[in-house]
Design a protein around this motif. Structure first.
Motif, mmCIF file in Angstrom:
data_model
loop_
_atom_site.group_PDB
_atom_site.id
_atom_site.type_symbol
_atom_site.label_atom_id
_atom_site.label_comp_id
_atom_site.label_asym_id
_atom_site.label_seq_id
_atom_site.Cartn_x
_atom_site.Cartn_y
_atom_site.Cartn_z
ATOM 1 N N LEU A 25 41.295 48.329 52.160
ATOM 2 C CA LEU A 25 40.590 48.026 50.911
ATOM 3 C C LEU A 25 39.347 48.901 50.753
ATOM 4 N N VAL A 92 46.068 41.989 47.363
ATOM 5 C CA VAL A 92 45.338 41.181 48.333
ATOM 6 C C VAL A 92 45.512 39.713 47.958
ATOM 7 N N CYS A 94 44.103 35.678 48.031
ATOM 8 C CA CYS A 94 42.908 34.830 48.107
ATOM 9 C C CYS A 94 43.350 33.377 48.197
ATOM 10 N N LEU A 258 37.562 37.839 55.702
ATOM 11 C CA LEU A 258 38.722 38.730 55.625
ATOM 12 C C LEU A 258 39.596 38.527 56.855
ATOM 13 N N PHE A 268 41.783 37.264 51.782
ATOM 14 C CA PHE A 268 40.489 36.588 51.789
ATOM 15 C C PHE A 268 40.741 35.088 51.856
ATOM 16 N N THR A 287 37.291 35.871 45.078
ATOM 17 C CA THR A 287 38.205 36.336 44.029
ATOM 18 C C THR A 287 37.652 37.565 43.328
ATOM 19 N N THR A 289 35.465 39.716 44.456
ATOM 20 C CA THR A 289 35.465 40.841 45.397
ATOM 21 C C THR A 289 36.863 41.444 45.496
ATOM 22 N N ALA A 290 37.861 40.582 45.626
ATOM 23 C CA ALA A 290 39.238 41.060 45.724
ATOM 24 C C ALA A 290 39.646 41.841 44.478
ATOM 25 N N ALA A 294 41.350 45.633 44.817
ATOM 26 C CA ALA A 294 42.817 45.728 44.773
ATOM 27 C C ALA A 294 43.297 45.794 43.332
ATOM 28 N N VAL A 297 45.641 40.720 42.621
ATOM 29 C CA VAL A 297 45.074 39.665 43.455
ATOM 30 C C VAL A 297 45.903 38.406 43.247
ATOM 31 N N THR A 299 46.286 34.540 44.002
ATOM 32 C CA THR A 299 45.516 33.381 44.437
ATOM 33 C C THR A 299 46.278 32.117 44.104
#
Length: 558
Positions: A25, A92, A94, A258, A268, A287, A289-290, A294, A297, A299
């Motif tokens: 990342l 990524v 979350c 992480l 995450f 969320t 940050t991801a 990326a 994401v 989630t």
């Protein structure tokens, strides 16, 4: 030789050093704060430096109402993240952290399952990086400072009958639901009735998961209402003077954790508010940050879409300015058969008619999620006992609603078993179809917001609330809290407040027996039916079978 357990699969994983996962990342090693070799926190400075970058696509994984048959929402979330990476996407995951209470109670772990897991599984389901302990400590520091303020003269004129701030513990313990404190004489303060909630029910947990940074965290903590004076005016955490020290205790807990999947893709894992009494989503910080790091994401939101997705959209996305691009609703043939009236003991037998009948529950969730302006795809989480006829019935039932259902075998095969779903999700997320909008506007009166959720999401015919509840909502509106969203606290097992009513009932009553103001988190909680903020342990807790073997390995954690 049978199928290995989740913990055996996780223990056999070929994990990479966490610095290598961060490098995927573009997180420099010096911006990771390692907790051992396989987990780390991402520094606040690095997160702040990403603010100007464009956001990736946000994909929500939700589900039908949970049943004892199992749905596999977290497993599908993890599998989909691996699947997107497998087809060449930069993705990524979350998800939330696990609470010790359910781990040692009935639910078990919360890191996925089979060949779609996040590791280190044992750490994630136990103490992890200490975030929940920090939240517990911060919450209880405030409780101690309230009682201490009263003991030393009560300058704020707190009515000790109206102290609303309880204590918390990250363990299921029904004996602590209602307690009397300060017994033993004058030196111990003024006896009063109070109680304990589980840590994930703490407003501090909700705040940590909605705050954008440390200064926002401190402001929100200060806004929390902890008691009332004799004239019924509120006393806040800021009045007590605890907001600064609580922020210090939560400084590291605010930084996202992480880790990695079994296939060494980044994940995450941060925060974990209860999904039926709070908003049930991982942290906004993780969320956001991801999304900066990326292209996709993935989630999840807690329990079925009636609780998890609604709160994700109406609370988290509304408050954080997030715009989801796609939603996945997880279903299993087994769970749909239960919704169609089949007993758990009979789920092994083929029953196409029950699958068709159970699709009513899935259809309600599909309609609800589409109502937020988000395109939907259904993930059929495959069990080896599913028959071709049952799977086809599910696909046909979904197709009638203009939605595709994709068979997924990630539990058994990892990312190779979920490629089709990954491709479909990427198509939907990239299509530009999403036109996200919350269910109700900020300016709608609080009771109308509650009724809107009850009628449009639960299919209810009416909301029943005593005059005292209605008056309380009006008082909060007069005090400037009317623009807050509502957080419905309700059983996760049904669209009604009766956990035994499955399918898609309509016209029922939703009783609101109590409302609570979470002024720091920024929502009003409506307690519907019987909801416990401190769960108890089952007759045979999972803790009975958790132990260390002769090799020092954990057994029984699942």
């Amino acid at each position: 030789m049978g199928q290995p357990s989740d913990i055996e699969i996780a223990r056999a994983a070929a994990k990479k050093p966490i610095q290598e996962i961060g490098a995927k990342l573009d997180i420099p090693a010096e911006q990771l704060l390692p907790y051992g070799h396989d987990k780390a926190k991402v520094s606040a400075g690095f997160i702040a430096a990403q603010a100007g970058k464009p956001d990736g696509k946000l994909i929500l994984v939700t589900a039908i109402n949970p049943t004892p048959a199992g749905e596999g929402k977290t497993t599908t979330t993890v599998g989909l993240g691996d699947g997107l990476n497998r087809i060449g996407k930069r993705a990524v995951i979350c998800i939330r952290e696990a609470s010790l209470g359910p781990n040692f109670g009935m639910k078990g772990g919360a890191a996925g399952g089979g060949h779609a897991q996040v590791v280190p599984m044992e750490d994630m389901n136990l103490h992890f990086t200490g975030d929940f302990h920090a939240i517990t400590s911060a919450h209880n520091l405030l409780a101690a400072m309230i009682d201490n303020h009263i003991y030393w003269g009560n300058d704020l004129d707190i009515d000790i009958r109206r102290v609303t701030w309880r204590r918390v513990l990250d363990m299921n313990d029904r004996a602590l639901r209602q307690v009397v404190t300060s017994l033993g004489g004058v030196a111990n303060g003024f006896p009063r009735e109070t109680g304990f909630d589980i840590t994930v029910a703490s407003e501090v947990m909700a705040i940590l998961c909605l705050a954008s940074d440390l200064s926002d965290l401190k402001r929100r903590l200060g806004d929390m209402i902890v008691a009332y004076r004799r004239d019924k005016s509120p006393v806040t955490c800021r009045d007590i003077g605890a907001d600064g020290a609580m922020t210090v205790l939560l400084k590291d807990a605010m930084q996202p954790n992480l880790v990695q999947t079994l296939e060494n893709n980044p994940a995450f894992v941060h925060g974990g508010p209860f999904a039926n009494i709070a908003h049930g989503c991982n942290s906004v910080v993780a969320t956001r940050t991801a999304l900066k790091l990326a292209d996709y994401v993935v989630t999840e939101a807690g329990f079925g879409a009636d609780l998890g997705a609604e709160k994700f959209f109406d609370i988290k996305c509304r408050k954080a300015g997030l715009k989801p691009s796609c939603a996945v609703i997880v279903a299993t043939c087994r769970a749909l058969k239960m919704n169609g009236g089949v007993a758990k003991a009979d789920l092994g037998a083929e029953n196409v008619d029950a699958v068709r009948a159970g699709c009513a529950n899935l259809a309600r969730h599909i309609s609800n999620v589409k109502g937020f302006g988000v395109p939907v795809v259904v993930a059929i989480n495959h069990f080896v006992t599913d028959t071709d006829a049952e799977i086809q019935a599910l696909k046909d039932g979904v197709a009638e609603l203009g939605v595709e259902a994709v068979l997924c075998k990630h539990w058994a095969n990892g990312s190779a078993g979920i490629e089709d779903l990954a491709k479909r999700v990427a198509e939907l997320a990239d299509s530009g179809e999403a036109d996200f909008k919350p269910l109700y506007p900020d300016e709608m009166p609080l009771l109308d917001k509650i009724e809107t959720v009850a009628k449009k999401i639960y299919g209810a015919g009416e909301v029943v609330a005593d005059q005292s509840v209605r008056n309380q909502l009006k008082e909060w509106e007069a005090a400037g809290h009317g623009s807050l969203p509502v957080c419905m606290a309700k059983t996760q097992y049904s669209f009604t407040t009766d956990p035994n009513v499955r399918g898609a009932p309509s016209g029922h009553s939703i009783p609101v027996r109590e409302v609570r103001l979470s002024a720091g988190a920024g929502f009003v909680v409506a307690i519907c039916g019987e909801i416990m903020t401190m769960p108890g342990l089952p007759s045979v807790p999972a803790a009975n079978s958790i132990t260390l073997n002769a090799n020092g390995h954990i057994e029984g954690l699942f």
